[in-house]
Design a protein around this motif. Structure first.
Motif, PDB file in Angstrom:
ATOM      1  N   GLY A  70       0.837  -1.197   0.000  1.00  0.00           N
ATOM      2  CA  GLY A  70       0.000   0.000   0.000  1.00  0.00           C
ATOM      3  C   GLY A  70       0.873   1.249   0.000  1.00  0.00           C
ATOM      4  N   HIS A  71       0.245   2.364  -0.334  1.00  0.00           N
ATOM      5  CA  HIS A  71       1.027   3.596  -0.515  1.00  0.00           C
ATOM      6  C   HIS A  71       0.161   4.812  -0.252  1.00  0.00           C
ATOM      7  CE1 HIS A  71       3.232   6.660  -3.068  1.00  0.00           C
ATOM      8  NE2 HIS A  71       4.265   6.017  -2.555  1.00  0.00           N
ATOM      9  N   THR A  72       0.753   5.799   0.408  1.00  0.00           N
ATOM     10  CA  THR A  72       0.183   7.136   0.389  1.00  0.00           C
ATOM     11  C   THR A  72       1.172   8.000  -0.381  1.00  0.00           C
ATOM     12  OG1 THR A  72       1.143   7.433   2.604  1.00  0.00           O
ATOM     13  CG2 THR A  72      -1.242   7.082   2.474  1.00  0.00           C
ATOM     14  N   THR A  76       5.388  14.084  -6.646  1.00  0.00           N
ATOM     15  CA  THR A  76       6.525  14.900  -7.087  1.00  0.00           C
ATOM     16  C   THR A  76       6.562  14.968  -8.615  1.00  0.00           C
ATOM     17  OG1 THR A  76       8.071  13.030  -7.182  1.00  0.00           O
ATOM     18  CG2 THR A  76       7.913  14.203  -5.082  1.00  0.00           C
ATOM     19  N   HIS A  77       6.068  13.926  -9.289  1.00  0.00           N
ATOM     20  CA  HIS A  77       6.088  13.869 -10.754  1.00  0.00           C
ATOM     21  C   HIS A  77       4.715  13.422 -11.234  1.00  0.00           C
ATOM     22  CE1 HIS A  77      10.304  13.771  -9.714  1.00  0.00           C
ATOM     23  NE2 HIS A  77      10.618  14.035 -10.968  1.00  0.00           N
ATOM     24  N   GLY A  78       3.934  14.339 -11.767  1.00  0.00           N
ATOM     25  CA  GLY A  78       2.598  13.995 -12.242  1.00  0.00           C
ATOM     26  C   GLY A  78       1.545  14.452 -11.253  1.00  0.00           C
ATOM     27  N   ALA A  85      -1.713   7.598  -8.983  1.00  0.00           N
ATOM     28  CA  ALA A  85      -1.579   7.028  -7.628  1.00  0.00           C
ATOM     29  C   ALA A  85      -0.893   5.671  -7.714  1.00  0.00           C
ATOM     30  CB  ALA A  85      -2.954   6.879  -6.984  1.00  0.00           C
ATOM     31  N   HIS A  86      -0.114   5.342  -6.699  1.00  0.00           N
ATOM     32  CA  HIS A  86       0.549   4.040  -6.614  1.00  0.00           C
ATOM     33  C   HIS A  86      -0.439   3.033  -6.022  1.00  0.00           C
ATOM     34  CE1 HIS A  86       4.790   6.055  -6.318  1.00  0.00           C
ATOM     35  NE2 HIS A  86       3.911   6.903  -6.829  1.00  0.00           N
ATOM     36  N   PRO A  87      -0.256   1.740  -6.141  1.00  0.00           N
ATOM     37  CA  PRO A  87       0.822   1.049  -6.836  1.00  0.00           C
ATOM     38  C   PRO A  87       0.728   1.208  -8.355  1.00  0.00           C
ATOM     39  CG  PRO A  87      -0.256  -0.398  -5.240  1.00  0.00           C
ATOM     40  CD  PRO A  87      -1.102   0.812  -5.368  1.00  0.00           C
ATOM     41  N   VAL A  96       5.292   0.111  -5.202  1.00  0.00           N
ATOM     42  CA  VAL A  96       5.066   1.401  -4.544  1.00  0.00           C
ATOM     43  C   VAL A  96       6.425   2.022  -4.271  1.00  0.00           C
ATOM     44  CG1 VAL A  96       2.804   0.901  -3.540  1.00  0.00           C
ATOM     45  CG2 VAL A  96       4.856   0.229  -2.302  1.00  0.00           C
ATOM     46  N   HIS A  97       6.449   3.341  -4.272  1.00  0.00           N
ATOM     47  CA  HIS A  97       7.733   4.046  -4.244  1.00  0.00           C
ATOM     48  C   HIS A  97       7.605   5.331  -3.439  1.00  0.00           C
ATOM     49  CE1 HIS A  97      10.189   7.125  -6.807  1.00  0.00           C
ATOM     50  NE2 HIS A  97      10.960   6.659  -5.843  1.00  0.00           N
ATOM     51  N   ASN A  98       8.562   5.550  -2.566  1.00  0.00           N
ATOM     52  CA  ASN A  98       8.736   6.864  -1.935  1.00  0.00           C
ATOM     53  C   ASN A  98      10.016   7.456  -2.474  1.00  0.00           C
ATOM     54  OD1 ASN A  98       7.619   6.116   1.461  1.00  0.00           O
ATOM     55  ND2 ASN A  98       6.470   6.650  -0.362  1.00  0.00           N
ATOM     56  N   GLY A  99       9.978   8.730  -2.828  1.00  0.00           N
ATOM     57  CA  GLY A  99      11.187   9.396  -3.283  1.00  0.00           C
ATOM     58  C   GLY A  99      11.093   9.820  -4.735  1.00  0.00           C
ATOM     59  N   ILE A 100      12.246   9.935  -5.353  1.00  0.00           N
ATOM     60  CA  ILE A 100      12.325  10.462  -6.721  1.00  0.00           C
ATOM     61  C   ILE A 100      13.328   9.628  -7.513  1.00  0.00           C
ATOM     62  CG2 ILE A 100      13.132  12.429  -8.105  1.00  0.00           C
ATOM     63  CD1 ILE A 100      12.105  14.263  -5.898  1.00  0.00           C
ATOM     64  N   ILE A 101      12.946   9.243  -8.737  1.00  0.00           N
ATOM     65  CA  ILE A 101      13.881   8.610  -9.666  1.00  0.00           C
ATOM     66  C   ILE A 101      14.377   9.730 -10.587  1.00  0.00           C
ATOM     67  CG2 ILE A 101      14.239   6.803 -11.398  1.00  0.00           C
ATOM     68  CD1 ILE A 101      13.348   5.748  -8.599  1.00  0.00           C
TER      69      ILE A 101
HETATM   70  N1  GLU Z   1       7.930  10.435  -7.065  1.00  0.00           N
HETATM   71  C1  GLU Z   1       6.805   9.568  -6.858  1.00  0.00           C
HETATM   72  C2  GLU Z   1       5.534  10.159  -7.421  1.00  0.00           C
HETATM   73  O1  GLU Z   1       5.461  11.337  -7.680  1.00  0.00           O
HETATM   74  C3  GLU Z   1       6.640   9.175  -5.382  1.00  0.00           C
HETATM   75  C4  GLU Z   1       6.248  10.324  -4.490  1.00  0.00           C
HETATM   76  C5  GLU Z   1       6.156   9.908  -2.994  1.00  0.00           C
HETATM   77  O2  GLU Z   1       7.201   9.722  -2.346  1.00  0.00           O
HETATM   78  O3  GLU Z   1       5.005   9.773  -2.500  1.00  0.00           O
HETATM   79  O4  GLU Z   1       4.587   9.426  -7.611  1.00  0.00           O
END
Ligand code: GLU
Length: 213
Positions: A70-72, A76-78, A85-87, A96-101
């Protein structure tokens, strides 16, 4: 940077995943989502806005899987909408991802040139597509993630769920926290130990940080 939860459980985990995401609400977010396996098949529910919107979707369309992520999201992008929304998912996996690629544009161009079709505006979708692409070349889930991680620039925590793998999640981190918890026959991933805090009916969970970032 928002919240990640993963649970390999013994019974339907969607309620536990949402409870854990609620414990991460203090970090702020704009949308939320969950993926589980139903008879080995990936199923997702996602919603813009508050966790109560996701809970409503789960009430209308429940998920029974005993493994889930799960993800909240804090976009940052989009845009902060349901599509982004993730996943994020392919036919093989959800992530699911936190952070920035940071190098997502280059990776996206490379994967698009190889025929990958993208559905979202996020940096995260390149991770789903990259690992899926590596699996199509014959790599298993662990080898594919191991091959993908060195190609990612930036700070990230990731949790992967694979179609057909009912007792198996992969977590990875680089410059962002990800905690692992061990319960009674259950295993957890979370952005912080608070996400792993046991409910009163469950046995205590020991937590430890994953390896060096
Ligand atoms: N960079 C990702 C996005 O914008 C993850 C952002 C986050 O850490 O929630 O979807």
């Amino acid at each position: 940077m928002c919240g990640i939860v993963g649970i390999v459980g013994r019974e339907a985990v969607s309620g536990q995943v949402v409870d854990a995401l609620r414990r991460l609400e203090y970090r702020g977010y704009d949308s939320a989502g969950i993926a589980t396996l139903e008879a080995g098949r990936l199923e997702r529910r996602r919603a813009e806005g508050k966790l109560s919107n996701l809970q409503l979707k789960l009430l209308q369309n429940p998920l029974a899987g005993a493994i889930g992520i799960g993800h909240t999201r804090w976009a940052t992008h989009g845009r902060p909408n349901e599509t982004n929304a993730h996943p994020h998912a392919t036919e093989r996996l959800a992530v699911v991802h936190n952070g920035i690629i940071e190098n997502f544009r280059e990776l996206k161009a490379e994967l698009a040139a190889q025929g990958c079709a993208f559905e979202t505006e996020t940096d995260t979708e390149v991770v789903a597509q990259l690992v899926s692409h590596l699996m199509r070349t014959g790599l298993g889930p662990v080898a594919a993630v191991e091959a993908a991680l060195p190609r990612l620039r930036g700070a990230f925590a990731l949790a992967f769920l694979f179609a057909g793998q009912e007792d198996f999640l992969i977590g990875a981190r680089h410059g962002a926290p990800l905690a692992v918890g061990f319960g009674d026959g259950e295993t957890y991933l979370g952005s912080d130990a608070l996400a792993l805090a046991p409910s009163p009916t469950r046995s205590p969970i020991s937590t430890r940080a994953t390896g060096p970032s």
